[in-house]
Enzyme design. Structure first.
Site, mmCIF file in Angstrom:
data_model
loop_
_atom_site.group_PDB
_atom_site.id
_atom_site.type_symbol
_atom_site.label_atom_id
_atom_site.label_comp_id
_atom_site.label_asym_id
_atom_site.label_seq_id
_atom_site.Cartn_x
_atom_site.Cartn_y
_atom_site.Cartn_z
ATOM 1 N N ASP A 309 -16.260 48.760 -13.026
ATOM 2 C CA ASP A 309 -16.362 49.269 -11.787
ATOM 3 C C ASP A 309 -14.757 49.284 -11.387
ATOM 4 O O ASP A 309 -13.914 48.684 -11.990
ATOM 5 C CB ASP A 309 -17.227 48.600 -10.916
ATOM 6 C CG ASP A 309 -17.589 49.242 -9.670
ATOM 7 O OD1 ASP A 309 -17.206 50.063 -9.213
ATOM 8 O OD2 ASP A 309 -18.721 48.872 -9.097
HETATM 9 C C1 NOJ Z 1 -17.462 50.797 -6.606
HETATM 10 C C2 NOJ Z 1 -18.934 50.790 -6.630
HETATM 11 O O1 NOJ Z 1 -19.459 49.673 -6.691
HETATM 12 C C3 NOJ Z 1 -19.383 51.941 -7.666
HETATM 13 O O2 NOJ Z 1 -20.743 52.075 -7.444
HETATM 14 C C4 NOJ Z 1 -18.631 53.253 -7.322
HETATM 15 O O3 NOJ Z 1 -19.247 54.147 -8.353
HETATM 16 C C5 NOJ Z 1 -16.897 52.777 -7.338
HETATM 17 N N1 NOJ Z 1 -16.726 52.114 -6.529
HETATM 18 C C6 NOJ Z 1 -16.441 54.341 -7.489
HETATM 19 O O4 NOJ Z 1 -16.477 54.605 -5.886
#
Ligand code: NOJ
Length: 781
Positions: A309
């Site tokens: 992530d």
């Molecule tokens: C953080 C989030 O937890 C995730 O779900 C997302 O895809 C990414 N940021 C990118 O925006």
């Protein structure tokens, strides 16, 4: 990613000014004019490539790559439009041939501009992979994923994500950070909105449907994109429902509840998996070798690439696992991360792997394995042949009227009729001359779309008020009162940083409540659109309370006190605490998306008949969380609703609940045989009749309970469902098959999967309290 945006909130204001000035001076136009024309070759229909061919091609490239180029392929960068200075690390890495992927680029011309640098100006000409949060649509916005799960209609879910994939591909996106498959049993957690709800069986069905919708028959299929199930794994069980906080799950819960949707997505061929942020049983997910390698690759045979992530790799140091950034990259790689989604405005950590390789902290094979997986995704997507997207064709795809039609159908099919006293709904179009439409969400297209919607994609949207006006025309008087305002968040919503809400003149809520009451008194019916704003749910949007935010409850009570018929349209994705409201009808429309206004009007006036069912247990109060339906039977089962001395612990509505404008009857539950051998499939049938006067849909749900075994099993578990449409008076025989896998479970006693010889109860009905029951037993082989 949203946490990080805060870091440059101030800077961003400056960028916006800069951008506006640049636009005025025409300088941006000249930048954009430098973008290449459409893809050099038209995208051909390509068949799935063999694993061997893909691997050979990737290996041939790897043989030519320097360690720096390899580490670059493992780095994904935020590229934020319109924030050019924020993109410095991305552009620097790209210029050096050390960027493997980007995220957040959804302007086809900009995608081409960046791609041109990768494929024309870098030594090995390896194309970029563009990823994005395609959560419930790009321009055409579908109901939020939890709402889609409430449709209990995998085919619809697949079609919707196929549309989202087509729109995303049309603007140059190759890969969705979706589906989000975190089972959520604590609705305080804001991200419940993005997932399939509380049940692993329903969650698995939604997982498969979404993977198929995004990817089509194979990775690289025309107009499709790679699916990236997330957040692997357990994120939905964060302590206290607090976003990002740690998760402690027993093996029993992990294997039986939290992992199955991911397993289903992997079996359906998902090309990517995103690791979660939080610590799972003491080990942050991005550094969790057991999770990313032992389970995902070795046990399940996952062959795609794993992404962290945003900042998930570098935060291994902040989370107390790694010593520093370089150690974090080593730990992540060795745990099973292939691609680092690096934080915005920050250089990636993966380039430090070059030094770690020199120091013998990682092996060449470890580095190459990760690079291979990233390259294989690009090869399968056909990016080496067709790196570009055709900007001239994008708008036609984005504005395809068929997409909006499907979004309307999805909004109608996801709605759940929670309550309908006296058959208030559907409203009689002929008998109604005036409606009072009331509430802070009634005239808000933005809230109707829900979270994870990006202004840069010009999402389509229409409010409930506008939908009703369009439907009813001048013959019906439609009066509107905002009633009350949503209270401000105590810290800004991450999304508000990208898309600040408009400043509005303050509202005298006490006076506006009185005005709303006046409108209700003067109308034939009051429709209140209440719930949570789109910034009150999603990432970094957990709540300690499930009450209606602000003074909405007061507004509702005041309007109900007029004695007029009251319909509540709930816009939310949690079991809000409605405090035993006396409103006659409550229809949950979630965040219904682009066609939400029209769909709401169709539902209110009976042109669509609600058939959705709750994908979670509607607990009475936040303090009751978690309280899933599938719990073990206690030693005192008769008092199951009396777990708190000061009030019932029973939910307001059970999992699977949802009414219709017609009524359904179940009869003649039959189990093919009284006894089966271990490993045999069990056949179940039931008669379902539409006993009312309207056509309607019912979701027939099959639950089982295993009476004894190696471990104790939950009181009920969903093991089958079918959504069927029946005409008035129609009866149909529904057949279910319980496969051997449906009777297996993971037991802490054996540390593995077991199927016991045991007696089973079966229920089929319209919710998890279904009463029509049967039994069978399973004996030795
Ligand atoms: C953080 C989030 O937890 C995730 O779900 C997302 O895809 C990414 N940021 C990118 O925006």
């Amino acid at each position: 990613m949203f946490r990080y945006l805060k870091k440059f909130e101030g800077t961003m204001r400056g960028f916006k000014r800069l951008l506006a000035q640049a636009l005025l001076a025409g300088s941006c136009l000249s930048i954009l004019a430098g973008a290449p024309a459409a893809g050099r070759e038209p995208a051909k229909a390509r068949a799935a490539m063999s694993d061997e061919a893909v691997r050979a091609r990737a290996d041939a490239l790897i043989a030519q790559m320097t360690p720096e180029e390899k580490a670059g392929q493992l780095s994904q960068f935020f590229y934020l439009q319109p924030m050019p200075p924020a993109n410095k690390p991305a552009l620097e890495a790209l210029g050096k041939g050390q960027a493997g992927a980007m995220l957040f680029v959804t302007d086809p011309a900009e995608a081409n501009r960046l791609q041109k640098i990768a494929v024309e100006q870098t030594r090995l000409k390896i194309p970029l992979l563009f990823g994005f949060d395609v959560i419930h649509g790009l321009r055409t916005i579908f109901p939020v994923p939890l709402g889609m799960a409430a449709s209990w209609d995998p085919q619809l879910v697949e079609q919707s994500q196929a549309v989202a994939a087509a729109e995303a591909r049309a603007v140059g996106v190759h890969w969705a950070f979706a589906p989000m498959l975190d089972i959520a049993r604590d609705p305080r957690w804001g991200r419940i909105v993005e997932g399939p709800g509380e049940d692993p069986y329903l969650g698995s069905a939604m997982a498969v449907a979404q993977v198929k919708g995004f990817q089509g028959d194979y990775i690289g299929a025309p107009n499709r994109i790679i699916a990236g199930p997330k957040h692997f794994a357990g994120y939905g069980a964060s302590l206290g429902g607090r976003d990002y906080d740690e998760v402690n799950l027993s093996d029993n819960e992990l294997w039986n509840v939290y992992l199955p949707p991911f397993k289903a997505a992997v079996d359906a061929g998902a090309g990517n998996v995103m690791a979660a942020y939080m610590g799972l049983n003491g080990v942050p997910a991005a550094g969790n070798h057991w999770l990313l390698t032992k389970v995902l690759r070795e046990t399940w045979g996952f062959k795609g690439f794993v992404v962290s992530d945003a900042n998930g790799v570098q935060s291994l140091a902040a989370q107390g696992l790694a010593v520093d950034k370089a150690d974090a990259a080593v730990r992540a790689l060795q745990a099973g991360i292939d691609l680092e989604m690096s934080p915005p405005m920050t250089p990636a950590a993966m380039p430090t792997l070059v030094q770690s390789l020199n120091e013998g902290k990682i092996t060449q094979a470890q580095l190459d394995d990760a690079v291979r997986r990233v390259l294989e995704a690009k090869i399968r997507m056909g990016l080496f042949e067709n790196p570009y997207v055709d900007p001239a064709k994008a708008e036609a795809v984005l504005d395809d009227p068929a997409h909006l039609q499907l979004a309307r159908v999805a909004a109608e099919r996801s709605a759940v009729l929670l309550k309908n006293e006296g058959g208030l709904l559907p409203l009689d179009r002929k008998g109604i001359k005036s409606i009072a439409v009331i509430g802070p969400l009634a005239d808000s297209a933005r809230d109707t779309l829900g979270p994870w919607v990006f202004p840069q994609n010009k999402p389509q949207g229409a409010s409930v008020l506008s939908g009703l006006k369009a439907k009813l025309g001048p013959a019906v008087r439609v009066d509107y009162s905002e009633g009350v305002r949503m209270p401000p968040r105590t810290f800004p919503s991450p999304m508000a940083l990208l898309d600040p809400p408009q400043k509005r003149a303050p509202l005298d809520e006490t006076a506006e409540i009185q005005r709303a009451v006046g409108l209700a008194k003067a109308a034939d019916v009051a429709v209140l659109v209440l719930g949570e704003g789109q910034d009150m749910i999603g990432e970094a949007a957990s709540r300690a309370s499930l009450d209606l935010p602000g003074r909405q409850q007061e507004l509702l009570d005041a309007v109900v006190a007029t004695g007029k018929p009251v319909v509540v349209l709930l816009m939310s994705a949690r079991p809000l605490n409605l405090k035993e409201t006396q409103a006659a009808a409550i229809l949950d429309i979630w965040y219904p998306g682009s066609a939400g206004g029209e769909a709401a009007a169709n539902l209110l006036f009976g042109e669509a008949n609600p058939g959705g069912k709750l994908p979670f247990t509607w607990i009475r109060d936040a303090a009751h969380a978690p309280n899933p339906y599938a719990q073990l039977i206690s030693h005192a089962p008769k008092d199951a609703d009396k777990r708190y001395w000061a009030g019932s612990s029973a939910p307001t509505w059970p999992f699977g609940h949802g009414l219709s404008y017609t009524s359904f009857k179940y009869a003649n539950l039959r189990i093919e045989r009284p006894s089966y051998r271990v490993g045999e499939a069990v056949g179940v049938s039931v008669e379902l009749s539409n006993a009312g006067a309207r056509a309607g849909d019912e979701v027939a749900q099959l639950y089982i309970h295993q009476r004894s075994g190696t471990s104790a099993r939950p009181v009920r578990e969903l093991k089958g469902f079918q959504r069927v449409s029946l005409k008035p008076g129609e009866t149909r025989i529904l057949r279910f098959t319980l496969k051997p896998d449906d009777l297996r479970y993971w037991s802490a006693v054996t540390g593995g999967w077991v199927q016991d010889e045991a007696a089973f109860d079966v229920w089929v009905g319209g919710d998890s309290k279904a009463e029509l029951a049967g039994t069978f037993e399973v004996r030795g082989r």
